[in-house]
Design an enzyme around this catalytic site. Structure first.
Site, short mmCIF file in Angstrom:
data_model
loop_
_atom_site.label_atom_id
_atom_site.label_comp_id
_atom_site.label_asym_id
_atom_site.label_seq_id
_atom_site.Cartn_x
_atom_site.Cartn_y
_atom_site.Cartn_z
N ARG A 112 -9.55 6.28 -15.23
CA ARG A 112 -10.26 5.60 -14.15
C ARG A 112 -9.28 5.52 -12.98
O ARG A 112 -8.13 5.11 -13.18
CB ARG A 112 -10.65 4.19 -14.57
CG ARG A 112 -11.20 3.32 -13.40
CD ARG A 112 -11.42 1.88 -13.85
NE ARG A 112 -12.09 1.06 -12.87
CZ ARG A 112 -11.47 0.23 -12.01
NH1 ARG A 112 -10.15 0.11 -12.01
NH2 ARG A 112 -12.17 -0.50 -11.16
N GLU A 122 -13.08 4.96 -8.81
CA GLU A 122 -13.77 3.74 -8.45
C GLU A 122 -14.00 3.71 -6.94
O GLU A 122 -13.07 3.48 -6.15
CB GLU A 122 -12.97 2.51 -8.88
CG GLU A 122 -13.79 1.24 -8.76
CD GLU A 122 -13.08 0.12 -8.05
OE1 GLU A 122 -13.59 -1.00 -8.08
OE2 GLU A 122 -12.01 0.37 -7.46
N ASP A 129 -8.41 3.50 -10.03
CA ASP A 129 -8.64 2.21 -9.38
C ASP A 129 -8.54 2.37 -7.86
O ASP A 129 -7.66 3.07 -7.36
CB ASP A 129 -7.57 1.23 -9.89
CG ASP A 129 -7.72 -0.16 -9.32
OD1 ASP A 129 -8.66 -0.86 -9.72
OD2 ASP A 129 -6.90 -0.56 -8.47
N ASP A 137 0.80 -1.22 0.00
CA ASP A 137 0.00 0.00 0.00
C ASP A 137 0.84 1.27 0.00
O ASP A 137 1.46 1.64 1.00
CB ASP A 137 -0.92 -0.01 1.24
CG ASP A 137 -2.11 0.90 1.05
OD1 ASP A 137 -2.78 0.78 0.00
OD2 ASP A 137 -2.38 1.73 1.94
C1 LAG Z 1 -9.79 -2.85 -8.06
N1 LAG Z 1 -10.52 -1.85 -7.78
O1 LAG Z 1 -10.47 -1.22 -6.63
C2 LAG Z 1 -9.88 -3.57 -9.35
O2 LAG Z 1 -11.03 -3.16 -10.06
C3 LAG Z 1 -9.83 -5.02 -9.06
O3 LAG Z 1 -9.98 -5.77 -10.25
C4 LAG Z 1 -8.50 -5.35 -8.37
O4 LAG Z 1 -8.48 -6.69 -7.86
C5 LAG Z 1 -8.27 -4.49 -7.14
N2 LAG Z 1 -8.94 -3.25 -7.11
C6 LAG Z 1 -6.81 -4.21 -6.98
O5 LAG Z 1 -6.37 -3.33 -7.99
C7 LAG Z 1 -8.01 -7.70 -8.75
C8 LAG Z 1 -8.62 -9.04 -8.35
C9 LAG Z 1 -7.98 -9.59 -7.08
C10 LAG Z 1 -6.48 -9.64 -7.25
C11 LAG Z 1 -6.00 -8.21 -7.50
C12 LAG Z 1 -4.50 -8.10 -7.67
O6 LAG Z 1 -10.03 -8.86 -8.16
O7 LAG Z 1 -8.47 -10.93 -6.88
O8 LAG Z 1 -5.87 -10.16 -6.09
O9 LAG Z 1 -6.60 -7.72 -8.74
O10 LAG Z 1 -4.05 -8.91 -8.72
C13 LAG Z 1 -4.97 -11.27 -6.27
C14 LAG Z 1 -5.46 -12.53 -5.57
C15 LAG Z 1 -5.48 -12.29 -4.06
C16 LAG Z 1 -4.08 -11.90 -3.58
C17 LAG Z 1 -3.63 -10.66 -4.35
C18 LAG Z 1 -2.20 -10.27 -3.99
O11 LAG Z 1 -6.77 -12.85 -6.05
O12 LAG Z 1 -5.89 -13.50 -3.42
O13 LAG Z 1 -4.12 -11.60 -2.20
O14 LAG Z 1 -3.67 -10.93 -5.78
O15 LAG Z 1 -1.31 -11.30 -4.33
CA CA Z 2 -4.24 2.78 0.42
#
Ligand code: LAG
Ligand code: CA
Length: 484
Positions: free
Chosen positions: A191, A230, A193, A163
């Site tokens: 956008r 967002e 995020d 972070d």
């Molecule tokens: C967003 N908006 O606030 C995005 O629209 C969303 O797609 C993003 O999550 C999130 N915030 C971070 O930018 C996506 C997936 C997550 C993924 C993350 C990072 O929805 O599932 O997390 O991107 O790649 C993944 C794993 C987690 C893990 C994390 C860190 O799913 O289990 O903890 O990576 O390794």
């Molecule tokens: Ca933050």
């Protein structure tokens, strides 16, 4: 920050999720510009972590490694070329800006541009960032934090993603320099995020340091970038979306939930006569509106029960309502087909994204859905452009799920969500003449390939939509594509 600066006669933005820059440039010239689309939201253009361990999921692009413009979508040269070609076609570009965080503690550590990192020690030499650039002490957002604790939502890690501390001048500089490089290359906005996870005061400083849009790309001098943040706030959260609307626009997640609910038949369409802020939606100029986005179409983010391309008939009707109605700044989703909610875009065994193929009926192949190329969807962009900035007039409903309305004297739309036929003489507000319904077909030479509607001198016409029709919508407007 609330004006998208669309070219005149254009409207509506489409998210070309995971598309390559060269393909977007082609799409602007051969389809989006000619059909009157306003802009494209592109996937994050900055370097991300390569995650082979999960077979290159779509979400690797939400794990930044640096601000180098090298991803599976293309390199900096291709990016610059795309923006120039799209602006020339009258189509604006809006990158997804990932500025809240960097990567998680993943086992792999090489980015799409070759940068490496040491995540356990907060080291990102490609920027460079080090431990002092991140919030401290280390903490991770828990599910209960959203209801109670705005400081934890903003200063702890989202899903374990490192972070950044946007309160420091050094971090602000890196983010502002990155965004300004994109503005100088001709983008029209961003956008933001995970805006909920950053302090409004820090974002305000960052926005204020952004350059004006590049006049060499056709923007009026003094134009500020369009910014849509967002923020998922369906009520009951410690962080409220109203904290962000004074800064710039905000993504309106209630919009898609309510319209999905109505077009699935769980709420009568007649109630849509008051659609807008009366439904608890944001003021018009604050709202970036959409049915589904890349997260909630696959159960990530706000989740909920959102219509997507998988329930095509209802989805197309909800999209048609969004585009027909003046409320909000609409955004369309353009997807790749998926069953596995983690799966990345169509790719070869090297991980290279496979381009969409284009079929003779305008649709896409190679695993791409291209909702924006479905006739009822792109034709309603033409409808929106013809309607311009008129309001809703001559609302009609049957007391349940059959509704119709006009936009000034230029455009008329009807919906039938009932299980029986709509068969009525209705006021269309259009000049007398014969029009082709742009949903069931189009004008071809001197006839309509779908329904034809004859408007009398009193503006009335016989409108019919039966439950067995392919679509539950009929739309006509004053324009060369629709009038015989
Ligand atoms: C967003 N908006 O606030 C995005 O629209 C969303 O797609 C993003 O999550 C999130 N915030 C971070 O930018 C996506 C997936 C997550 C993924 C993350 C990072 O929805 O599932 O997390 O991107 O790649 C993944 C794993 C987690 C893990 C994390 C860190 O799913 O289990 O903890 O990576 O390794
Ligand atoms: Ca933050």
């Amino acid at each position: 920050y609330k004006n998208p600066y669309y070219a005149s006669g254009h409207s509506a933005m489409v998210h070309l999720f995971e598309w390559k820059w060269d393909d977007i440039a082609d799409e602007c010239e051969r389809f989006l510009g000619p059909k009157g689309f306003g802009g494209v939201q592109i996937s994050p253009p900055n370097e991300n972590l390569v995650i082979w361990g999960k077979n290159r999921p779509w979400w690797e692009r939400y794990q930044p490694m640096s601000y180098k413009l090298v991803t599976r979508s293309g390199n900096e040269q291709q990016f610059a070329d795309m923006v120039r070609r799209c602006n020339n076609a009258g189509v604006r570009i809006y990158p997804d800006a990932i500025i809240n965080h960097m990567t998680g503690n993943d086992p792999e550590n090489v980015g799409t541009g070759g940068s490496t990192g040491d995540f356990h020690n907060w080291q990102y030499p490609g920027v460079p960032y080090g431990r002092n650039d991140f919030n401290w002490p280390h903490c991770v957002i828990g599910g209960n934090d959203y209801a109670c604790c705005a400081d934890r939502v903003r200063n702890c890690e989202l899903a374990g993603l490192k972070d950044l501390n946007q309160g420091t001048e050094y971090v602000r500089d890196q983010i502002v320099n990155y965004m300004n490089r994109l503005i100088d290359l001709g983008v029209a906005g961003f956008r933001i995020d995970a805006a909920k996870h950053m302090w409004p005061g820090d974002l305000s400083v960052i926005y204020s340091r952004l350059h004006n849009l590049n006049t060499a790309h056709g923007f009026p001098s003094g134009s500020r970038p369009y910014i849509y943040q967002e923020v998922i706030d369906l009520g009951g959260e410690a962080v409220r979306r109203e904290e962000y609307t004074s800064l710039a626009a905000v993504t309106e997640f209630k919009f898609g939930l309510e319209l999905s609910n109505a077009f699935k038949g769980n709420n009568q369409l007649k109630w849509l006569s008051t659609w807008g802020p009366a439904w608890g939606l944001l003021p018009h100029e604050d709202a970036l509106t959409f049915i589904d986005n890349h997260d909630n179409q696959r159960g990530h983010g706000a989740g909920g029960n959102i219509l997507t391309y998988k329930q095509a008939k209802q989805y197309k009707a909800a999209i048609a309502f969004m585009l027909a109605h003046p409320y909000g700044e609409p955004q369309l989703m353009s997807s790749f087909d998926f069953w596995d909610t983690e799966a990345g875009p169509p790719m070869d065994h090297h991980g290279n994204i496979i381009s969409p193929s284009i079929n003779s009926d305008n649709t896409c192949g190679n695993g791409w859905i291209c909702e924006h190329r479905w006739r009822p969807i792109y034709q309603m962009v033409g409808f929106r452009n013809a309607a311009g900035n008129t309001g809703v007039n001559d609302w009609w409903d049957n007391g349940s799920n059959q509704i119709a309305f006009c936009r000034g004297g230029n455009a008329f739309v009807a919906f039938n969500g009932d299980s029986w036929a709509l068969n009525e003489s209705l006021q269309t507000c259009l000049p007398a003449g014969t029009y082709c319904d742009v949903i069931s077909g189009e004008k071809s030479h001197h006839s309509c390939t779908g329904k034809a509607v004859t408007v009398g001198h009193d503006g009335r016409a016989h409108i019919s939509i039966s439950p067995g029709d392919f679509d539950m919508v009929l739309a006509i407007y004053v324009g060369s594509e629709s009038r015989l």
